[in-house]
Design a protein around this motif. Structure first.
Motif, PDB file in Angstrom:
ATOM      1  N   ALA A  38     -34.966  24.559 -39.918  1.00 34.58           N
ATOM      2  CA  ALA A  38     -34.301  23.877 -41.067  1.00 34.58           C
ATOM      3  C   ALA A  38     -35.477  22.919 -41.833  1.00 34.58           C
ATOM      4  CB  ALA A  38     -33.196  23.153 -40.909  1.00 34.58           C
ATOM      5  N   LEU A  39     -36.035  22.365 -40.833  1.00 33.37           N
ATOM      6  CA  LEU A  39     -37.085  21.349 -41.263  1.00 33.37           C
ATOM      7  C   LEU A  39     -38.202  22.053 -42.108  1.00 33.37           C
ATOM      8  CD1 LEU A  39     -38.273  18.493 -41.505  1.00 33.37           C
ATOM      9  CD2 LEU A  39     -39.270  18.714 -39.283  1.00 33.37           C
ATOM     10  N   SER A  41     -37.873  25.004 -43.612  1.00 35.17           N
ATOM     11  CA  SER A  41     -37.684  25.797 -44.615  1.00 35.17           C
ATOM     12  C   SER A  41     -37.478  24.705 -45.634  1.00 35.17           C
ATOM     13  CB  SER A  41     -36.134  26.083 -44.474  1.00 35.17           C
ATOM     14  OG  SER A  41     -36.264  27.188 -43.402  1.00 35.17           O
ATOM     15  N   ALA A  42     -37.192  23.384 -45.431  1.00 34.30           N
ATOM     16  CA  ALA A  42     -37.160  22.407 -46.573  1.00 34.30           C
ATOM     17  C   ALA A  42     -38.599  22.120 -46.756  1.00 34.30           C
ATOM     18  CB  ALA A  42     -36.521  20.942 -45.650  1.00 34.30           C
ATOM     19  N   LEU A  43     -39.468  22.031 -46.073  1.00 36.80           N
ATOM     20  CA  LEU A  43     -41.131  21.560 -46.203  1.00 36.80           C
ATOM     21  C   LEU A  43     -41.423  23.152 -47.231  1.00 36.80           C
ATOM     22  CD1 LEU A  43     -42.431  20.411 -43.145  1.00 36.80           C
ATOM     23  CD2 LEU A  43     -42.241  19.125 -45.270  1.00 36.80           C
ATOM     24  N   LEU A  45     -39.671  24.888 -49.039  1.00 36.05           N
ATOM     25  CA  LEU A  45     -39.253  24.892 -50.722  1.00 36.05           C
ATOM     26  C   LEU A  45     -39.819  23.792 -51.247  1.00 36.05           C
ATOM     27  CD1 LEU A  45     -35.249  24.908 -49.800  1.00 36.05           C
ATOM     28  CD2 LEU A  45     -36.890  26.621 -50.934  1.00 36.05           C
ATOM     29  N   VAL A  46     -39.916  22.866 -50.777  1.00 34.71           N
ATOM     30  CA  VAL A  46     -41.090  21.471 -51.352  1.00 34.71           C
ATOM     31  C   VAL A  46     -42.335  22.161 -51.878  1.00 34.71           C
ATOM     32  CG1 VAL A  46     -41.971  19.536 -51.298  1.00 34.71           C
ATOM     33  CG2 VAL A  46     -39.824  19.705 -50.523  1.00 34.71           C
ATOM     34  N   SER A  49     -41.562  24.826 -54.808  1.00 28.42           N
ATOM     35  CA  SER A  49     -41.478  24.307 -56.231  1.00 28.42           C
ATOM     36  C   SER A  49     -42.760  23.508 -56.800  1.00 28.42           C
ATOM     37  CB  SER A  49     -40.277  23.300 -55.842  1.00 28.42           C
ATOM     38  OG  SER A  49     -40.749  22.212 -55.254  1.00 28.42           O
TER      39      SER A  49
END
Length: 186
Positions: A38-39, A41-43, A45-46, A49
């Motif tokens: 999850a961590l 994946s969040a990185l 996505l950042v 983007s």
């Protein structure tokens, strides 16, 4: 040196005193693996983007650069063509033949029969002498006229261009011939 042999540890059901304890932390639990994913994946996505918005910014900048280059080319063409208009000294300004969406200016290259033509039609501004023309697209509107200059008795070509998505801008281009100012009566 001691002749004692080291024994490797083998798990047994009883467990012996003095033997090392089995590692309770032999791997990652499912919860730890999911939290790490999850961590990451969040990185991801950042970062993604950031690349996407950077690409959009680059596209806008390149479009603005292309339009600015087109405006500079228009300015250069208008000024160089206006310099080819050589008005005789006895006229205060070249002869103009305005029509809706066009302007013909006489005395191109000093000849009264030759004319510089500016024509706006169907979103395209065309400037030239009829043989060699330069066209500019994406023009919303264009207003052209011979206007008085700051110097008394002379005139300039005033061209106001409205490009799509840009503020209108005006080019004032001096003609090549420098006619004498008209004398004022005493």
């Amino acid at each position: 040196m001691s002749s004692r042999r080291r024994r490797s540890w083998t798990p047994s059901a009883e467990g012996r005193a003095g033997d090392p304890a089995p590692a309770a932390d032999a791997g990652f639990t499912l919860a730890e693996v999911l939290a790490a994913l999850a961590l990451l994946s969040a990185l991801g996505l950042v970062v993604a983007s950031g690349f996407i918005s950077g690409g959009r910014g680059l596209q806008r900048a390149s479009e603005a650069t292309r339009r600015n280059a087109e405006i500079l080319r228009l300015d250069e063409v208008v000024r160089s063509c206006a310099q080819r208009v050589l008005t005789p000294y006895w006229l205060s300004a070249p002869q103009a033949s305005p029509a809706p969406g066009s302007l013909a200016i006489s005395y191109l290259d000093g000849s009264p029969g030759a004319a510089l033509r500016l024509v706006f039609k169907d979103g395209t501004l065309t400037i030239g002498d009829g043989n060699e023309n330069v066209s500019f697209c994406e023009v919303r509107d264009a207003k052209m006229e011979i206007a008085p200059a700051r110097e008394r008795g002379t005139a300039v070509l005033r061209l106001t261009v409205f490009f799509e998505g840009l503020e209108p801008f005006t080019i004032l281009a001096a003609f090549g011939g420098k006619p004498f100012p008209l004398a004022e009566p005493p």
